[in-house]
Structures are given as structure tokens and as C-alpha cells.
Scaffold this active site. Structure first.
Site, mmCIF file in Angstrom:
data_model
loop_
_atom_site.group_PDB
_atom_site.id
_atom_site.type_symbol
_atom_site.label_atom_id
_atom_site.label_comp_id
_atom_site.label_asym_id
_atom_site.label_seq_id
_atom_site.Cartn_x
_atom_site.Cartn_y
_atom_site.Cartn_z
ATOM 1 N N ASP A 75 0.111 -19.365 26.460
ATOM 2 C CA ASP A 75 1.498 -19.175 26.874
ATOM 3 C C ASP A 75 1.541 -18.884 28.369
ATOM 4 O OD1 ASP A 75 2.681 -19.257 24.164
ATOM 5 O OD2 ASP A 75 1.560 -17.394 23.900
ATOM 6 N N ASP A 94 4.066 -17.022 30.874
ATOM 7 C CA ASP A 94 5.262 -16.200 31.042
ATOM 8 C C ASP A 94 5.544 -15.998 32.526
ATOM 9 O OD1 ASP A 94 5.360 -16.004 28.306
ATOM 10 O OD2 ASP A 94 4.360 -14.053 28.235
ATOM 11 N N ASP A 135 2.072 -2.752 29.888
ATOM 12 C CA ASP A 135 1.210 -1.913 29.060
ATOM 13 C C ASP A 135 -0.175 -1.675 29.653
ATOM 14 O OD1 ASP A 135 0.503 -4.546 28.661
ATOM 15 O OD2 ASP A 135 0.861 -4.557 26.502
#
Length: 440
Positions: free
Chosen positions: A63, A65, A142
Site C-alpha cells: 500500500d 499512503d 504509533d
């Protein structure tokens, strides 16, 4: 997030193009289109998160992003093929056929008074749509390895929290206070184990320490979300490392409580050995680009729980066949309280378990019925898996391997020990003839 405040003083480190390994050839063409259009419209545009991290460690990202200072509405105005999604985190999805490029606006750390940030009393983050700067956005991510920004403006990597060095040292480190971050989102604990397994990183001691202590917080997470996290953890090619990570950091009992209890009580270690063998096979299939069924995966993960439940029922005097069905239902029901396993997977999982009792039966009619069962192949593969943990199934594996090619030859080679009732089943009652009245 007050506990992250000390990191705000960290100096921005800019890694120029000649000092990192990221090339535009490694980035999706569609992601590049989005980056360039945002940049040309006067917005900051960065490739961020897992894509940057994966390229730096030599993996191919799945992916891509993007983070930007453009609001979701501004992104939608730039792309006809854009849709806005989410309430907890408002995002823009730019759709290119089957590929979706996710675009997120920089988030801030603290509430700006708009009311679009909500935190549960226990510290869990319920909604976060307060926008800020790229520095704010980096602090609220995170892990440091996920807070690296590839700038399309000059092809540099921007590091606000020491993530570039952590990636080089293969260390997974939380940004901010670990207790606070795990309470914000308990699933972050599973994410730590999953990323460490995927990347072959070591979890930094301060990041690892709260895991067993806060494991019970996973009970607050939505079961459907935990199911999705399980698929990411066990169907991405690093299932064995993920399982061992869950054990090592005290999370297995929170995610699969009955499996953990069964493995702990199994002195021979055969149940754990079988689970690991099944996960090793799963990793091999994924590496070979072969399909893997979630039903088979959960049949493997919950098999120790099923065996333990069945033995308990039999010890209570329940007949074997009833014990098998009741154990399958009981384990499935109990697991649903933690992980929302859909029926399209739980029912085939149970069939795989229940078919195991048919394999010792070698009578011609029963062999034919078993071979014609729609779940036979998966159940046979499961039997082969059981053989890796115990050689007592060797004869059954050999018989059914032959039976798939020539049932009659298999029956002749491996005659049944008993031509009576099914193994583990009570003998059939003989039908009583109706007595006819004598003719008058």
C-alpha cells in the site's frame, strides 16, 4: 498527547536523496500521480508510513499512503475519482481501478476545541479529526519506523522522531509513553508483534514491557477488528514469527484464551508443535503464492482448544460423537467473544475438525461418503498436518492418500480393524420387525 511532548523538541533530520535507498521506480505510478498533483496545487505532499519503511528495509510495499496539509474536502476537489470515508479518522481515497491511494490530512496531538477529537475514559482514542502540521502528524503516529516522510518536492526523507536510525538498527519503538499509546488503541499491541515479525525487528524494551501487563485491554477492542488483525498477522507470510511473538509478549492468552490454556496443559508439547507446523505450512503456501483459507487457519489455531474441550466432555461421560460436536460449538462460541470469526469460515472450520473422526473408518460405504464430502481435501490436508505432530496418524494418511486414486485397492491394502459401527460411535440399534397379526 502530553506524554509525547518531549519528542517535540527533537530536531528534524532531512536525509537527502543520495543518502537513502528510495527511488520513484519503487513507488506506485498512481501514488506518484497523487503526490505530484497535490504538490502542483500548492500543498505539502509526502509518501508516509509503511511504504517508506518497507522500501528502506528492502521489501516491496503493498500500500502507498500519502500525508498532506490539504483537508479531505480539498483533496476531493482535486480528484474526480476521490471518495471521503470514515468518522473516527476522516480520510480521502483516490481510486484507480483496483488500487486505492489513501490520503490523510496531517493530524494534531491535542484537541483544538472543535470537538472533533474524543477520548474514552480509559484513554482509548474514539475519534481524531483535529488537523495540524507535519511535525504534529509525526508525533502522533504509533512507531518511529512509521513516522518517516518521503517528500515529492525534493525526494528527501524527513525524520522527526529518530525513525530512520531505528529502521537502520531494525528496532521497533513506540512514539511517546507506551502505556498511554496502548490504552489509546489496544490493537496497537498486536500491531507491534505483527510488525516486528514482518520486518524481523526487535521490539525496544520500553515498548515491549507493558505488553503482558496490558494484554487484557484487547478485550475492549471490537471482535471484528481483531479478526481483521488476525488475518494480517497470520496470512502475510510471517505467521510462525507472529505466533511466537504473541507467546513471548504474553498476548496469546488474550487473543486465543482456550488455545493458550490447552497448550499450557499439554505436557508433551504435541499441540503446540502441530500449530507451529500448520503456521509454517501457511507461510510456505503464501511464499509460493498459493491460496490459504481462513477456515483452515483458524482450524489450526483453535485445534488445541477443540481437543481439550472434547476430552473434558468425554471425561464427563459424553459419548464421543456428541462430544465432538459439542466441543466444536463450544470452542467456536467462546472464541467469538474475542475474535468475530464469520460463519463462512467457522462452519468449514468445524467440518474440518469433525471429519477427522472419519479417517480411521475404512469400510467401503464410509470411504465413498468421506471422499465425496465437499470438505474432504481440506480435512485430509489437516490430517497430514496432524501427522507432523504425531506418527499415530501415519497409516490413516497412507490409506486416504491411496483411496483418492483407487478406493478398492486402498481398502484391500489397509483392511478395517472392525467392520462394525463408526469409530467412537455407539452401535446402531437393530430395527425390530413389526409382528403381523395371524390371519383368522
Amino acid at each position: 498527547m502530553d506524554n509525547a511532548a518531549p519528542l517535540l523538541a527533537a530536531d528534524l533530520r532531512i536525509i537527502p536523496r543520495d543518502q537513502h535507498s528510495i527511488s520513484r521506480r519503487q513507488i506506485s505510478q498512481n501514488a506518484l500521480r497523487v503526490l505530484y498533483r497535490l504538490h502542483e496545487a500548492g500543498h505539502a505532499a509526502y509518501l508516509v508510513g509503511g511504504a517508506v519503511r518497507d522500501v528502506l528495509v528492502g521489501l516491496a510495499p503493498k500500500d502507498f499512503d500519502i500525508a498532506t496539509d490539504a483537508t479531505p474536502e480539498q483533496v476531493k476537489a482535486l480528484f474526480r475519482n476521490c471518495r471521503l470515508i470514515g468518522r473516527r479518522f476522516r480520510l480521502a481515497h483516490v481510486v484507480f481501478g483496483r488500487e486505492i491511494i489513501e490520503v490523510a490530512t496531517f493530524r494534531a496531538n491535542v484537541d483544538d476545541g472543535s470537538g472533533d477529537r474524543e477520548v474514552h475514559d480509559g484513554g482509548r482514542l474514539l475519534r481524531d479529526n483535529v488537523y495540524g502540521t507535519v511535525e504534529d502528524d509525526a508525533i502522533r503516529r504509533d512507531f518511529t519506523a512509521n513516522a518517516l516522510y518521503y517528500a515529492i518536492a525534493d525526494f528527501s526523507v524527513r525524520d522527526y522522531v529518530g525513525g530512520f536510525e531505528d529502521v537502520e538498527n531494525r528496532v521497533l519503538r513506540l512514539i511517546g509513553d507506551p502505556d498511554t499509546r496502548y490504552r489509546e488503541d489496544p490493537v496497537r499491541m498486536l500491531r507491534a508483534v505483527r510488525l516486528a515479525a514482518k520486518l524481523d525487528f526487535t521490539i525496544e524494551p520500553g515498548t515491549a514491557e507493558p505488553l503482558p501487563r496490558l494484554a487484557s485491554l484487547l478485550g475492549e477492542a471490537a471482535p471484528a477488528r481483531l479478526f481483521e488483525e488476525c488475518l494480517k498477522m497470520f496470512l502475510a507470510g510471517h505467521a510462525v514469527a507472529s505466533f511466537e511473538g504473541l507467546e513471548r509478549h504474553g498476548l496469546l492468552a488474550a487473543l486465543f484464551p482456550e488455545t493458550a490454556a490447552a497448550i499450557k496443559s499439554n505436557r508433551s508439547g504435541a499441540l503446540r508443535a502441530m500449530v507451529l507446523a500448520g503456521l509454517r505450512s501457511t507461510d510456505a503456501r503464501i511464499a509460493a503464492d498459493e491460496p490459504v483459507s481462513p477456515a483452515f487457519l483458524f482450524a489450526t489455531l483453535l485445534w488445541p482448544a477443540y481437543c481439550r474441550a472434547m476430552m473434558k466432555l468425554q471425561a464427563e461421560g459424553v459419548q464421543p460423537v456428541d462430544a465432538q460436536r459439542r466441543a466444536a460449538d463450544r470452542v467456536t462460541l467462546h472464541q467469538l467473544a474475542t475474535v468475530a470469526l464469520p460463519r463462512r469460515f467457522s462452519l468449514p472450520m468445524q467440518e474440518i475438525w469433525l471429519l477427522q473422526a472419519r479417517f480411521p473408518q475404512r469400510q467401503r460405504k464410509r470411504v465413498t461418503r468421506t471422499l465425496s464430502h465437499p470438505r474432504f481435501r481440506a480435512a485430509f490436508d489437516f490430517l497430514v498436518l496432524r501427522q507432523t505432530a504425531s506418527d499415530e496418524h501415519t497409516a490413516d494418511v497412507a490409506f486416504w492418500q491411496e483411496a483418492q486414486n483407487d478406493p478398492d485397492h486402498a481398502i484391500a491394502l489397509f483392511p478395517a480393524d472392525d467392520e462394525g459401527g463408526d469409530e467412537g460411535q455407539a452401535p446402531r440399534r437393530r430395527r425390530r420387525r413389526r409382528r403381523t397379526a395371524p390371519a383368522e
